[in-house]
Design a protein around this motif. Structure first.
Motif, PDB file in Angstrom:
ATOM      1  N   VAL A   1      10.257   8.705  -6.671  1.00  0.00           N
ATOM      2  CA  VAL A   1       9.762   8.135  -5.430  1.00  0.00           C
ATOM      3  C   VAL A   1      10.991   7.266  -4.710  1.00  0.00           C
ATOM      4  CG1 VAL A   1       8.328   6.614  -3.821  1.00  0.00           C
ATOM      5  CG2 VAL A   1       7.300   8.166  -5.245  1.00  0.00           C
ATOM      6  N   ALA A   2      11.406   6.638  -5.878  1.00  0.00           N
ATOM      7  CA  ALA A   2      12.551   5.565  -5.402  1.00  0.00           C
ATOM      8  C   ALA A   2      13.921   6.425  -4.874  1.00  0.00           C
ATOM      9  CB  ALA A   2      12.976   4.502  -6.477  1.00  0.00           C
ATOM     10  N   ASP A   3      14.080   7.695  -5.605  1.00  0.00           N
ATOM     11  CA  ASP A   3      15.253   8.341  -5.025  1.00  0.00           C
ATOM     12  C   ASP A   3      14.957   8.880  -3.372  1.00  0.00           C
ATOM     13  OD1 ASP A   3      16.447   7.890  -7.672  1.00  0.00           O
ATOM     14  OD2 ASP A   3      15.869   9.581  -8.448  1.00  0.00           O
ATOM     15  N   VAL A   4      13.781   9.295  -3.327  1.00  0.00           N
ATOM     16  CA  VAL A   4      13.603   9.973  -2.059  1.00  0.00           C
ATOM     17  C   VAL A   4      13.846   8.684  -1.018  1.00  0.00           C
ATOM     18  CG1 VAL A   4      11.791  10.977  -0.540  1.00  0.00           C
ATOM     19  CG2 VAL A   4      11.713  11.239  -3.062  1.00  0.00           C
ATOM     20  N   LEU A   5      13.182   7.512  -1.346  1.00  0.00           N
ATOM     21  CA  LEU A   5      13.377   6.145  -0.357  1.00  0.00           C
ATOM     22  C   LEU A   5      14.891   6.091  -0.096  1.00  0.00           C
ATOM     23  CD1 LEU A   5      10.382   4.058  -1.618  1.00  0.00           C
ATOM     24  CD2 LEU A   5      10.785   5.132   0.726  1.00  0.00           C
ATOM     25  N   LYS A   6      15.484   6.051  -0.966  1.00  0.00           N
ATOM     26  CA  LYS A   6      16.867   5.778  -0.937  1.00  0.00           C
ATOM     27  C   LYS A   6      17.803   6.778  -0.203  1.00  0.00           C
ATOM     28  CE  LYS A   6      21.026   4.925  -4.041  1.00  0.00           C
ATOM     29  NZ  LYS A   6      21.546   4.615  -4.996  1.00  0.00           N
ATOM     30  N   ARG A   7      17.326   8.158  -0.472  1.00  0.00           N
ATOM     31  CA  ARG A   7      17.817   9.175   0.510  1.00  0.00           C
ATOM     32  C   ARG A   7      17.494   8.990   1.922  1.00  0.00           C
ATOM     33  NH1 ARG A   7      16.765  13.097  -2.654  1.00  0.00           N
ATOM     34  NH2 ARG A   7      14.894  13.870  -1.602  1.00  0.00           N
ATOM     35  N   ALA A   8      16.344   8.739   2.175  1.00  0.00           N
ATOM     36  CA  ALA A   8      16.091   8.328   3.796  1.00  0.00           C
ATOM     37  C   ALA A   8      16.557   7.133   4.096  1.00  0.00           C
ATOM     38  CB  ALA A   8      14.574   8.419   3.659  1.00  0.00           C
ATOM     39  N   ASP A   9      16.900   6.205   3.357  1.00  0.00           N
ATOM     40  CA  ASP A   9      17.538   4.893   3.838  1.00  0.00           C
ATOM     41  C   ASP A   9      19.054   5.258   4.040  1.00  0.00           C
ATOM     42  OD1 ASP A   9      17.433   2.158   4.242  1.00  0.00           O
ATOM     43  OD2 ASP A   9      18.814   1.858   2.674  1.00  0.00           O
ATOM     44  N   THR A  10      19.459   6.261   3.333  1.00  0.00           N
ATOM     45  CA  THR A  10      21.020   6.775   3.415  1.00  0.00           C
ATOM     46  C   THR A  10      21.188   7.308   4.836  1.00  0.00           C
ATOM     47  OG1 THR A  10      21.477   6.684   1.014  1.00  0.00           O
ATOM     48  CG2 THR A  10      22.940   7.858   2.556  1.00  0.00           C
ATOM     49  N   ALA A  11      20.189   8.328   5.180  1.00  0.00           N
ATOM     50  CA  ALA A  11      20.310   8.865   6.235  1.00  0.00           C
ATOM     51  C   ALA A  11      20.123   7.843   7.608  1.00  0.00           C
ATOM     52  CB  ALA A  11      19.015   9.961   6.351  1.00  0.00           C
ATOM     53  N   LEU A  12      19.285   6.843   7.354  1.00  0.00           N
ATOM     54  CA  LEU A  12      18.939   5.914   8.466  1.00  0.00           C
ATOM     55  C   LEU A  12      20.414   5.277   8.800  1.00  0.00           C
ATOM     56  CD1 LEU A  12      17.138   4.359  10.385  1.00  0.00           C
ATOM     57  CD2 LEU A  12      16.642   2.800   8.491  1.00  0.00           C
TER      58      LEU A  12
ATOM     59  N   TYR B   1       0.661  -1.238   0.068  1.00  0.00           N
ATOM     60  CA  TYR B   1      -0.094  -0.143   0.255  1.00  0.00           C
ATOM     61  C   TYR B   1       0.771   1.295  -0.047  1.00  0.00           C
ATOM     62  CZ  TYR B   1      -3.427   3.528   1.386  1.00  0.00           C
ATOM     63  OH  TYR B   1      -4.138   4.447   1.564  1.00  0.00           O
ATOM     64  N   MET B   2       1.672   1.193   0.821  1.00  0.00           N
ATOM     65  CA  MET B   2       2.660   2.436   0.856  1.00  0.00           C
ATOM     66  C   MET B   2       3.563   2.922  -0.317  1.00  0.00           C
ATOM     67  SD  MET B   2       6.233   3.582   1.113  1.00  0.00           S
ATOM     68  CE  MET B   2       7.342   2.157   1.144  1.00  0.00           C
ATOM     69  N   GLU B   3       3.938   1.693  -1.053  1.00  0.00           N
ATOM     70  CA  GLU B   3       4.535   2.035  -2.314  1.00  0.00           C
ATOM     71  C   GLU B   3       3.584   2.662  -3.600  1.00  0.00           C
ATOM     72  OE1 GLU B   3       5.984  -1.794  -3.200  1.00  0.00           O
ATOM     73  OE2 GLU B   3       8.038  -1.373  -2.390  1.00  0.00           O
ATOM     74  N   SER B   4       2.193   2.075  -3.623  1.00  0.00           N
ATOM     75  CA  SER B   4       1.204   2.633  -4.296  1.00  0.00           C
ATOM     76  C   SER B   4       0.930   4.230  -3.922  1.00  0.00           C
ATOM     77  CB  SER B   4      -0.009   1.611  -4.339  1.00  0.00           C
ATOM     78  OG  SER B   4      -0.915   2.407  -5.101  1.00  0.00           O
ATOM     79  N   HIS B   5       0.406   4.425  -2.746  1.00  0.00           N
ATOM     80  CA  HIS B   5       0.095   5.513  -2.126  1.00  0.00           C
ATOM     81  C   HIS B   5       1.276   6.778  -2.146  1.00  0.00           C
ATOM     82  CE1 HIS B   5      -3.307   8.068  -0.362  1.00  0.00           C
ATOM     83  NE2 HIS B   5      -2.547   8.343   0.586  1.00  0.00           N
ATOM     84  N   LEU B   6       2.153   6.274  -1.973  1.00  0.00           N
ATOM     85  CA  LEU B   6       3.328   7.228  -1.599  1.00  0.00           C
ATOM     86  C   LEU B   6       3.683   7.970  -3.249  1.00  0.00           C
ATOM     87  CD1 LEU B   6       5.809   8.610  -0.606  1.00  0.00           C
ATOM     88  CD2 LEU B   6       7.289   6.655  -0.892  1.00  0.00           C
TER      89      LEU B   6
ATOM     90  N   ILE C   1      16.296   7.037  12.979  1.00  0.00           N
ATOM     91  CA  ILE C   1      15.517   7.595  12.241  1.00  0.00           C
ATOM     92  C   ILE C   1      16.288   8.225  10.953  1.00  0.00           C
ATOM     93  CG2 ILE C   1      13.516   9.081  11.703  1.00  0.00           C
ATOM     94  CD1 ILE C   1      12.546   8.679  14.343  1.00  0.00           C
ATOM     95  N   GLY C   2      16.018   7.983   9.905  1.00  0.00           N
ATOM     96  CA  GLY C   2      16.480   8.701   8.623  1.00  0.00           C
ATOM     97  C   GLY C   2      15.333   9.638   7.902  1.00  0.00           C
ATOM     98  N   LEU C   3      15.565  10.819   7.802  1.00  0.00           N
ATOM     99  CA  LEU C   3      14.529  11.566   7.457  1.00  0.00           C
ATOM    100  C   LEU C   3      15.108  12.546   5.871  1.00  0.00           C
ATOM    101  CD1 LEU C   3      11.875  13.369   8.024  1.00  0.00           C
ATOM    102  CD2 LEU C   3      13.404  14.881   9.581  1.00  0.00           C
ATOM    103  N   THR C   4      13.974  12.659   5.295  1.00  0.00           N
ATOM    104  CA  THR C   4      14.447  13.550   4.298  1.00  0.00           C
ATOM    105  C   THR C   4      13.066  14.040   3.536  1.00  0.00           C
ATOM    106  OG1 THR C   4      15.460  13.646   1.946  1.00  0.00           O
ATOM    107  CG2 THR C   4      13.978  11.767   2.472  1.00  0.00           C
ATOM    108  N   THR C   5      12.992  15.032   2.325  1.00  0.00           N
ATOM    109  CA  THR C   5      11.921  15.690   1.935  1.00  0.00           C
ATOM    110  C   THR C   5      12.054  15.509   0.440  1.00  0.00           C
ATOM    111  OG1 THR C   5      12.835  17.495   1.969  1.00  0.00           O
ATOM    112  CG2 THR C   5      11.232  17.073   3.957  1.00  0.00           C
ATOM    113  N   LEU C   6      10.893  15.634  -0.455  1.00  0.00           N
ATOM    114  CA  LEU C   6      10.689  15.572  -1.436  1.00  0.00           C
ATOM    115  C   LEU C   6      10.563  17.062  -1.855  1.00  0.00           C
ATOM    116  CD1 LEU C   6      10.031  14.453  -4.588  1.00  0.00           C
ATOM    117  CD2 LEU C   6       7.735  14.450  -3.702  1.00  0.00           C
ATOM    118  N   GLU C   7      11.210  17.540  -2.488  1.00  0.00           N
ATOM    119  CA  GLU C   7      10.937  19.132  -2.682  1.00  0.00           C
ATOM    120  C   GLU C   7      11.469  19.550  -4.132  1.00  0.00           C
ATOM    121  OE1 GLU C   7      13.660  20.988   0.120  1.00  0.00           O
ATOM    122  OE2 GLU C   7      12.134  20.912   1.749  1.00  0.00           O
ATOM    123  N   GLN C   8      11.927  18.573  -5.039  1.00  0.00           N
ATOM    124  CA  GLN C   8      12.128  18.638  -6.246  1.00  0.00           C
ATOM    125  C   GLN C   8      11.137  18.083  -6.914  1.00  0.00           C
ATOM    126  OE1 GLN C   8      15.909  17.076  -7.366  1.00  0.00           O
ATOM    127  NE2 GLN C   8      16.985  17.739  -5.297  1.00  0.00           N
ATOM    128  N   LYS C   9      10.594  19.054  -7.925  1.00  0.00           N
ATOM    129  CA  LYS C   9       9.314  18.758  -8.667  1.00  0.00           C
ATOM    130  C   LYS C   9       9.832  17.591  -9.708  1.00  0.00           C
ATOM    131  CE  LYS C   9       5.471  20.667 -11.411  1.00  0.00           C
ATOM    132  NZ  LYS C   9       5.032  21.854 -11.950  1.00  0.00           N
TER     133      LYS C   9
END
Length: 457
Positions: free
Chosen positions: A430-441, A305-310, A418-426
């Motif tokens: 989504v995969a890039d955002v998840l990867k960045r959060a995972d790197t922060a984690l 569900y997360m992957e679809s809704h994200l 906790i690894g935290l990031t944001t989507l701010e580039q139009k």
């Protein structure tokens, strides 16, 4: 509208007559000359409706109908008895056996075809629900067939719409022996009453003063909250042609005055049983959908569900120019919890962790179990600064109070990274955002765990 009609009669001339009538309306017709053959065909799901004679040599129609309606494999198939028997006692005996209708020969072609079409629509709707609910059996949900067979059809909530006092008082008294009955003599208020009352059956007089009862039935069918409530129409004999029109617009059953007490109760029970069965099917479908997108242990949404809704949330954020924060949470040293205290204790921790997560986020935020001891929280319209404060609050919530395990007999310390990031580039993937959060984690865990690490886009 095509349907497979099983005609059951031991008289070949009767079979040929019904076969010709139905074939002319483009129904597929099957035939059986005795009850045993009919039961076998029905069990193999080879028919949609059964037209059943009563007087047959090996097994009469009443017994055939009773067996069809008490078998979980066939109880949902509509049965119409078509017979020369015309006494009220025969009619009531057929309805008590579970028949959906009882037509006396000679049957008008118009009446027969209208009834068959009405029941065909009902059967197709039920079949669609049954097909969707099949997967519920595979995921351990209870099938409704056996409870439907055992259901007496009593104890329902009925709304009676009739503006003739002598009529509704008699009907209400009869129905009150088995059901809870509300009377609405004002037809202009009936639809509002029906929508608010959570009724199992609407009984509508088609002989209302200065109001078209069929229009009320049509409105009930078009309103979401009453669309699936069965309707039993009542009319004077001279208005019988309007009843046929009623069947076309969604009336489920009808009675002509003067009304027989036993027949009224039998038809009400039939409609209420069917309502409960289809409601159960709909609940199974809804529950199976929820189970498909929910993690059974924690009650949070699952990764699918997360992957679809994200993806949807990210697209909305990009379109509206709003920030979107995402954090990945990992329970520190979770393997050691399982190894030291057992997997039951690990499950206790995961459940309590989900409870604390829900308390720390907003209703619009999306919390998911990503896998194992990893979780993802997506926060719409949230920048990195605010998301950081939420993440820190959640970290303190986890670390600040020990987790009870083994039914409260032990309490253990738990922390999270906790690894935290944001989507701010139009248009960012989504995969890039998840990867960045995972790197922060990863950084959070590498730097000593029990901390929040942010990584800006």
């Amino acid at each position: 509208m095509s349907a497979r009609i099983l005609v059951v009669d031991d008289v070949p001339a009767n079979v040929k007559l019904l076969e010709a009538r139905l074939s002319a309306e483009y129904f597929d017709v099957m035939t059986a000359s005795n009850g045993t053959e009919a039961l076998a065909l029905a069990r193999r799901a080879e028919c949609d409706i059964v037209l059943l004679d009563v007087m047959m040599p090996d097994m009469d129609g009443f017994e055939v109908c009773r067996r069809l309606k008490t078998d979980p494999a066939t109880h949902h198939i509509p049965v119409v008895m078509v017979t020369a028997l015309d006494s009220p006692s025969d009619r009531n005996r057929g309805l008590e056996a579970g028949a959906d209708d009882f037509l006396t020969k000679p049957v008008s072609d118009v009446v027969l075809i209208a009834r068959v079409r009405s029941l065909t629509r009902l059967k197709m709707m039920t079949d669609e629900l049954r097909m969707r609910a099949i997967t519920s059996l595979e995921i351990g949900m209870q099938a409704p067939e056996r409870s439907a067979v055992a259901d007496t059809g009593k104890g329902g909530r009925i709304l009676l719409v009739d503006d003739r006092e002598s009529s509704y008082q008699r009907l209400a008294t009869i129905l009150a022996a088995e059901h809870t009955v509300d009377v609405e003599p004002n037809p202009t208020e009936a639809l509002f009453h029906a929508a608010e009352g959570n009724y199992d059956l609407l009984i509508v007089s088609l002989d209302l003063n200065n109001f078209d009862g069929l229009r009320l039935c049509s409105q009930a069918r078009s309103l979401e909250r009453t669309r699936h409530v069965p309707i039993l129409a009542i009319a004077d004999p001279e208005n019988s042609t309007r009843l046929l029109r009623g069947l076309e617009i969604g009336v489920n059953d009808y009675l002509l005055r003067p009304i027989d007490k036993t027949e009224l109760l039998a038809r009400a029970r039939t409609q209420i049983r069917r309502r409960r069965y289809t409601d159960h099917l709909r609940d199974n479908v809804q529950n199976s959908i929820e189970m498909a997108i929910t993690d059974a242990l924690t009650g949070l949404h699952n990764r699918r569900y997360m992957e679809s809704h994200l993806a949807t949330l990210a697209e909305q954020a990009s379109t509206r120019g709003k920030p979107l924060a995402l954090m990945i949470l990992d329970i520190d040293y979770f393997k050691s919890i399982n190894d030291t205290y057992g997997h039951d204790a690990g499950d206790d921790v995961l459940r309590e962790f989900a409870v604390r997560v829900r308390k720390s986020i907003r209703g619009i935020d999306l919390a998911c179990r990503y896998g194992g001891e990893e979780f993802v929280i997506v926060m719409p319209e949230t920048d990195l600064h605010v998301a950081g404060m939420v993440a820190e609050r959640l970290r303190r919530s986890i670390a600040g109070e020990p987790f009870a395990v083994h039914k409260g007999t032990k309490r253990i310390e738990v922390t999270i990274s906790i690894g935290l990031t944001t989507l701010e580039q139009k248009g960012e993937a989504v995969a890039d955002v998840l990867k960045r959060a995972d790197t922060a984690l990863y950084r959070a865990k590498h730097d000593g765990r029990n901390r929040v690490v942010s990584q800006a886009a």
